[in-house]
Design a protein around this motif. Structure first.
Motif, mmCIF file in Angstrom:
data_model
loop_
_atom_site.group_PDB
_atom_site.id
_atom_site.type_symbol
_atom_site.label_atom_id
_atom_site.label_comp_id
_atom_site.label_asym_id
_atom_site.label_seq_id
_atom_site.Cartn_x
_atom_site.Cartn_y
_atom_site.Cartn_z
ATOM 1 N N SER A 67 0.828 -1.203 0.000
ATOM 2 C CA SER A 67 0.000 0.000 0.000
ATOM 3 C C SER A 67 0.865 1.257 0.000
ATOM 4 N N ARG A 68 0.321 2.314 -0.579
ATOM 5 C CA ARG A 68 0.996 3.608 -0.532
ATOM 6 C C ARG A 68 0.702 4.267 0.812
ATOM 7 N N VAL A 69 1.741 4.831 1.412
ATOM 8 C CA VAL A 69 1.610 5.477 2.714
ATOM 9 C C VAL A 69 2.108 6.918 2.577
ATOM 10 N N ARG A 92 4.597 0.067 8.193
ATOM 11 C CA ARG A 92 3.309 -0.312 7.612
ATOM 12 C C ARG A 92 3.445 -0.546 6.115
ATOM 13 N N ALA A 93 4.187 0.333 5.433
ATOM 14 C CA ALA A 93 4.369 0.175 3.988
ATOM 15 C C ALA A 93 5.162 -1.089 3.673
ATOM 16 N N ALA A 94 6.208 -1.355 4.457
ATOM 17 C CA ALA A 94 7.035 -2.541 4.205
ATOM 18 C C ALA A 94 6.261 -3.820 4.471
ATOM 19 N N VAL A 118 6.737 19.838 1.190
ATOM 20 C CA VAL A 118 6.307 18.944 0.112
ATOM 21 C C VAL A 118 5.900 17.614 0.716
ATOM 22 N N ARG A 119 4.735 17.109 0.309
ATOM 23 C CA ARG A 119 4.288 15.799 0.757
ATOM 24 C C ARG A 119 4.914 14.720 -0.112
ATOM 25 N N VAL A 120 5.322 13.640 0.519
ATOM 26 C CA VAL A 120 5.939 12.517 -0.175
ATOM 27 C C VAL A 120 5.204 11.248 0.247
ATOM 28 N N GLN A 121 4.960 10.360 -0.711
ATOM 29 C CA GLN A 121 4.333 9.082 -0.380
ATOM 30 C C GLN A 121 5.326 7.942 -0.587
ATOM 31 N N LEU A 122 5.201 6.938 0.249
ATOM 32 C CA LEU A 122 6.115 5.800 0.247
ATOM 33 C C LEU A 122 5.385 4.565 -0.262
ATOM 34 N N CYS A 123 6.017 3.866 -1.182
ATOM 35 C CA CYS A 123 5.503 2.598 -1.664
ATOM 36 C C CYS A 123 6.641 1.585 -1.649
ATOM 37 N N VAL A 124 6.363 0.381 -1.184
ATOM 38 C CA VAL A 124 7.365 -0.672 -1.072
ATOM 39 C C VAL A 124 6.900 -1.875 -1.876
ATOM 40 N N ALA A 125 7.839 -2.489 -2.593
ATOM 41 C CA ALA A 125 7.592 -3.753 -3.285
ATOM 42 C C ALA A 125 8.590 -4.778 -2.762
ATOM 43 N N GLU A 128 27.054 6.366 -1.269
ATOM 44 C CA GLU A 128 26.918 6.508 0.168
ATOM 45 C C GLU A 128 26.211 5.292 0.755
ATOM 46 N N LYS A 129 26.458 5.066 2.027
ATOM 47 C CA LYS A 129 25.755 4.011 2.740
ATOM 48 C C LYS A 129 24.331 4.471 3.024
ATOM 49 N N CYS A 130 23.366 3.619 2.757
ATOM 50 C CA CYS A 130 21.964 3.969 2.992
ATOM 51 C C CYS A 130 21.735 4.167 4.488
ATOM 52 N N PRO A 131 21.277 5.354 4.901
ATOM 53 C CA PRO A 131 21.119 5.630 6.334
ATOM 54 C C PRO A 131 19.832 5.084 6.934
ATOM 55 N N LEU A 132 18.970 4.498 6.118
ATOM 56 C CA LEU A 132 17.692 4.010 6.628
ATOM 57 C C LEU A 132 17.924 2.785 7.507
ATOM 58 N N PRO A 133 17.487 2.814 8.767
ATOM 59 C CA PRO A 133 17.687 1.659 9.657
ATOM 60 C C PRO A 133 16.783 0.496 9.251
ATOM 61 N N VAL A 134 17.380 -0.516 8.636
ATOM 62 C CA VAL A 134 16.596 -1.648 8.145
ATOM 63 C C VAL A 134 15.955 -2.410 9.306
ATOM 64 N N SER A 135 16.607 -2.386 10.463
ATOM 65 C CA SER A 135 16.023 -3.063 11.622
ATOM 66 C C SER A 135 14.724 -2.391 12.059
ATOM 67 N N HIS A 136 14.554 -1.080 11.772
ATOM 68 C CA HIS A 136 13.327 -0.362 12.100
ATOM 69 C C HIS A 136 12.274 -0.524 11.007
ATOM 70 N N LEU A 137 12.724 -0.854 9.813
ATOM 71 C CA LEU A 137 11.810 -0.909 8.679
ATOM 72 C C LEU A 137 10.855 -2.088 8.779
#
Length: 612
Positions: free
Chosen positions: A235-237, A403-405, A250-257, A293-302
């Protein structure tokens, strides 16, 4: 002249890819998707080594050329960004020639408008002069070229990263033809990513993701007859507004596949076969967010990995294979504690920790909503903000990212926590549905309707209806949701199958025995579902399944009028029986009768849930 100094690592990569990003965003803003659009990045060696002791610096020419009906909107100043300015200004200091940055717009019959840039104190201090000339050329388009002083080994490394970045862009921009050329020592190599408008694509957000398996695995790793991966989008979040440098929000929406590679049928997949997880992050217009660059997104939180019986076991060094799209990061996956993993039936007797090795891929797309229309400069600024603050955004809005993941992962892996919640909901819903259906037939005054319903459920009267309906609904739920019927239901099924069929007539179903109904035993020792994350209500999915039934099939065509004639003020369906007066000529499908009456009673269940 002083000895030339080296540019910082990855400076050329950042400059070239910022040019490419500008092209893609400008093209998108023109709303043109022509089949002939092409973007070519070329790197050529111009001269021999610079004669400075202890250096191996050489002059290279970088050329980004593009075609399409939208190129008339391009100007050289569009591309003089901070990163390109730093590279060109460094080269200008050591160049024996007049200029190091120019553009050519080649029109019909070779008419060319060349714009030459003279750099000032900063990216905003650039003067441009034009020269109109005619050159013999069969090519028409727009190109930006600049000279750079670089070491040979560093240039080869940067070129490899540029080619890999173009590959990443191609995954989410398959409608563009991308080309990369490298010419050194009279040897040229070319890599082309041709437009893909065929079936090997799937939607993620507003974009198309290429699913050709050779983009993700080297030939030796591709199973026989497998041609594509099978990503499933969630789902888009909508995320909280992002503040740009000009204070615009600016609003941004997140979608995960999510996808499992090599692909495997979900019914045969065990979660512990996933030995690693790869993360691909994209920004607006399908541009990769991270180049080196190293992706700063904490995958453990995702992801709550324990919900899938898995846990992260550290980051892996990803092999930079030619021809394979590079992920932003790769983490090893291990099986969680056996206490948290439900018992399963491994395929072909393979036990825990064994079995095939698969890669779990997560594609994250942060894009602008279709109603948002920021300027090109704002979109470029948004990319910079996302690259700088993605880690903080992931931490601050952890619930939304998760939720998106999970909405995507639940389509490719078994969510053990979600399975437990489905079990709890079914244990609450099915007894109330069965009781309500029993009430409908108990108070019905139409013997013909009652008898046909009893015959469909294979009971003699309403005394055994609730138990029979519960058993049938549990069969449906077990098949669709893999839930387990309570022992009381299993025991009642065993007893029913052991008893010989009764000889009493179905016409006695209105006897006074109906007033002594036996309630179906209910499981009261159920843990409440976790409220930390919203989960899909299995009862609502069961309701959707009921509504999706083929009510127009031959064995139910004559009965569809029941649904149309139901009174709107029906209380527990007490008047429903009066709507079927066809004299017993209708043939009923037993499963559809149960599902149909469930439509009547599900509303009662939801009222019960809300009250309790």
């Amino acid at each position: 002249m002083e000895e030339p100094k080296m540019l910082p690592p990855h400076a050329l990569l950042e400059a070239v890819m910022q040019m490419v990003e500008q092209v893609i965003i400008i093209r998108k803003d023109q709303h043109l998707m022509a089949r002939t659009d092409q973007l070519s990045v070329q790197v050529f060696l111009q001269s021999d080594e610079v004669s400075h002791q202890g250096t191996d610096l050489m002059w290279f020419i970088i050329r980004a050329a593009m075609t399409g009906s939208w190129i008339n909107q391009l100007r050289l100043k569009n591309f003089v960004t901070d990163k390109l300015y730093r590279v060109v200004a460094h080269s200008q200091a050591y160049s024996p020639e007049e200029y190091c940055l120019w553009s050519d717009l080649v029109g019909e019959q070779g008419r060319t408008r060349r714009c030459i840039a003279t750099l000032g104190a900063g990216p905003d201090d650039v003067s441009v002069r034009e020269i109109i000339k005619k050159v013999p050329s069969g090519w028409q388009g727009f190109s930006v070229q600049f000279k750079v002083l670089y070491s040979r080994m560093s240039m080869l490394s940067e070129c490899q990263a540029i080619s890999a970045s173009l590959h990443r862009i191609h995954l989410l921009s398959p409608e563009i033809s991308l080309e990369y050329q490298l010419g050194l020592d009279e040897q040229q190599s070319t890599v082309k990513y041709l437009p893909n408008r065929g079936s090997f694509r799937t939607s993620i957000g507003q974009r198309k993701l290429l699913t050709d398996i050779d983009h993700y695995l080297c030939p030796a790793e591709i199973p026989y007859c497998e041609k594509k991966i099978r990503p499933r989008a969630g789902s888009r979040v909508m995320l909280n507004p992002v503040r740009l440098s000009d204070s615009t929000q600016v609003r941004v929406q997140l979608c995960v596949a999510a996808a499992v590679t090599p692909p495997v049928d979900r019914t045969h997949l065990s979660n512990h076969w996933c030995k690693s997880v790869q993360l691909y992050t994209y920004g607006p217009a399908g541009v990769p967010l991270f180049l080196h660059e190293k992706c700063p997104l904490p995958v453990s939180h995702l992801v709550r990995w324990e919900d899938y019986g898995l846990k992260l076991a550290g980051e892996l060094t990803h092999s930079r294979q030619e021809g394979v799209a590079w992920p932003d990061c790769t983490f090893q996956l291990e099986t969680a504690s056996a206490a948290t993993v439900p018992q399963s039936q491994p395929l072909q007797g393979q036990g825990e920790g064994q079995g095939p090795s698969h890669v779990l891929q997560l594609f994250l797309l942060l894009e602008l909503p279709s109603t948002s229309v920021p300027t090109t400069s704002q979109q470029i600024d948004l990319l910079s903000v996302l690259r700088r603050e993605l880690g903080q955004l992931g931490s601050d809005q952890r619930v939304k990212f998760s939720r998106a993941a999970h909405s995507a992962l639940n389509k490719v892996l078994d969510n053990h926590a979600d399975q437990r919640e489905k079990q709890v909901v079914m244990e609450k819903a099915i007894p109330h549905i069965a009781d309500a259906m029993q009430t409908v037939l108990r108070y019905s005054t139409d013997d013909s309707f009652r008898n046909r319903c009893f015959a469909a459920v294979q009971v003699e009267d309403s005394r055994g209806l609730s138990t029979a309906v519960s058993a049938r609904l549990w069969d449906i739920a077990a098949d669709k949701y893999q839930v387990t019927p309570p022992d009381s239901v299993t025991d009642s099924q065993a007893v029913s199958s052991a008893e010989p069929p009764a000889s009493a007539s179905l016409q006695n179903s209105c006897s006074s025995s109906d007033t002594q109904l036996q309630e179906v035993p209910r499981v009261e020792t159920c843990t409440e579902p976790s409220s930390s994350e919203p989960v899909l209500d299995p009862a609502m999915e069961l309701h959707s399944q009921i509504l999706d039934e083929d009510w127009s099939s031959p064995d139910f065509t004559e009965s569809v009028g029941i649904l149309d004639a139901l009174p709107q003020d029906n209380h527990h369906g007490m008047e429903a029986a009066d709507t079927c007066g066809d004299g017993g000529g209708t043939s009923f499908n037993s499963d559809k009768v149960i599902l149909f009456i469930s439509i009547i009673t599900l509303s009662s269940y939801y009222c019960y849930i809300n009250i309790s």
